[in-house]
Design an enzyme around this catalytic site. Structure first.
Site, mmCIF file in Angstrom:
data_model
loop_
_atom_site.group_PDB
_atom_site.id
_atom_site.type_symbol
_atom_site.label_atom_id
_atom_site.label_comp_id
_atom_site.label_asym_id
_atom_site.label_seq_id
_atom_site.Cartn_x
_atom_site.Cartn_y
_atom_site.Cartn_z
ATOM 1 N N GLU A 96 49.451 36.424 46.513
ATOM 2 C CA GLU A 96 49.536 36.057 47.921
ATOM 3 C C GLU A 96 50.910 35.486 48.271
ATOM 4 O OE1 GLU A 96 44.899 34.570 48.332
ATOM 5 O OE2 GLU A 96 46.453 33.166 47.666
ATOM 6 N N ASP A 118 38.055 30.723 47.728
ATOM 7 C CA ASP A 118 39.347 30.844 48.410
ATOM 8 C C ASP A 118 39.807 32.290 48.559
ATOM 9 O OD1 ASP A 118 39.906 31.386 45.792
ATOM 10 O OD2 ASP A 118 41.416 29.831 45.539
#
Length: 358
Positions: free
Chosen positions: A62, A233
């Protein structure tokens, strides 16, 4: 801090550890928490976007960018739960701060350790506004790499001194207990999630498996508890039974990201949630009753990393715990970048000019 245009301060893992130790872990966490609160109070100034994620069957990579209009920051981070089998970290990261006015980086730093610290600081900041007043006991389900940081942050910021630990891997719990020895905690090792939750005023779930899971079932959660859910998450990864969410007042960082990655991915897209920045800024109440169940559905957001980067950069001014990284080309004439290469050939006999010109 540095005036040479080619040089960017770089904080290695070694210097980050020295910085944490020189500062003191508890002071580092409390100072970092103050930076996070400061930035949450000016939340509306920041660029905000869900993190840019590249998912695979093995994990996720990410990028997490944001800017307050003066300074730009981003973090590169991965999450690969299977990594521990090969002796690697589940999460690794590095980050950059840059000057919006000229685009030049001002800081490059490791963020594997720093992310653990900022995640713990963020959890404690949320609990400061959402946990029952006077809470002293926390259950921690999942005793991996984040667990000690969470415990110390909650002790430093809320006064938590009783821990009830559980992990499906007893060796993880034993390691956590050993690492926290002598830090002022009363620790009880539990043999199930159910046992860990009994008598706890705060419940932290911080597991790593990338899958829909039920770490807490509805019958385990009584009135008045604050849940700090930080393990879920990414899409397809949760820790709480859906019925718990329906009974809770849910607080989140950035709804467009949390609805994709957090516990609330289990709910209707329009299910009401409260943005934590509004609580910190005094715009809406946090905990409002003794029997209220509060849930911080935390997935981590770029502004928290921005706060951590900003804090580290400020600390470097007084500690000098960084290296000078020759990162940026700085030719004598800004438009003569190729000429800079030619001049380098003249001072490096091992490099043949003919090779440079090819």
């Amino acid at each position: 801090m540095l005036e040479r245009l080619n040089i960017v301060p770089f904080v290695s893992v070694d210097n980050m550890m020295k910085l944490v130790l020189a500062t003191g872990v508890e002071r580092f966490l409390t100072d970092l928490a103050a930076y996070i609160e400061e930035d949450f109070r000016r939340w509306e100034l920041f660029d905000k976007t869900p993190r840019i994620a590249s998912h695979s069957s093995d994990g996720v990579i990410e990028l997490m960018p944001t800017s307050d209009g003066v300074t730009y920051g981003f973090k590169y981070v991965n999450g690969h739960p299977k990594n521990t089998r090969s002796g690697r970290q589940t999460v690794t990261a590095f980050g950059v701060l840059a000057d919006v006015g000229n685009g030049y980086p001002m800081l490059l730093t490791e963020m594997t350790i720093l992310t653990a610290l900022r995640t713990a600081a963020m959890s404690a900041v949320a609990a400061k506004y959402l946990a029952p007043k006077g809470a002293r006991t926390m259950a921690m389900i999942g005793n991996g790499a984040q667990s000690e940081f969470q415990a110390i942050a909650f002790k430093a910021i809320l006064g938590i001194d009783k821990l009830r630990l559980y992990d499906i891997d007893p060796s993880a719990t034993a390691r956590c207990q050993k690492n926290l020895a002598g830090l002022g905690f009363e620790v009880e090792v539990c043999t199930s999630s159910q046992q860990a939750v009994e008598g706890a005023e705060i419940v932290t779930t911080v597991t790593a498996d990338k899958q829909y899971a039920t770490i807490l079932t509805d019958n385990m959660v009584g009135p008045g508890i604050h849940i700090n859910a930080i393990g879920g998450d990414c899409p397809g990864k949760t820790e709480l039974h859906r019925d718990i969410l329906l009974r809770s007042d849910i607080f989140v960082e950035y709804p467009p990201q949390t609805r994709i990655e957090g516990e609330i991915q289990q709910l209707d897209p329009n299910h009401p949630v409260i943005e934590l920045w509004q609580v910190i800024a005094g715009k809406v109440p946090g905990r409002s009753g003794e029997r209220q169940i509060t849930l911080f559905d935390s997935v981590g957001f770029a502004i928290e990393d921005f706060s951590a980067l900003r804090y580290v950069r400020d600390r470097l001014k007084e500690t000098g715990l960084y290296e000078e990284l020759d990162l940026l080309a700085d030719p004598d004439e800004p438009r003569d970048l190729y000429g800079m290469i030619l001049r380098a050939a003249k001072v490096a006999p091992a490099v043949q000019q003919s090779e440079v010109l090819q």
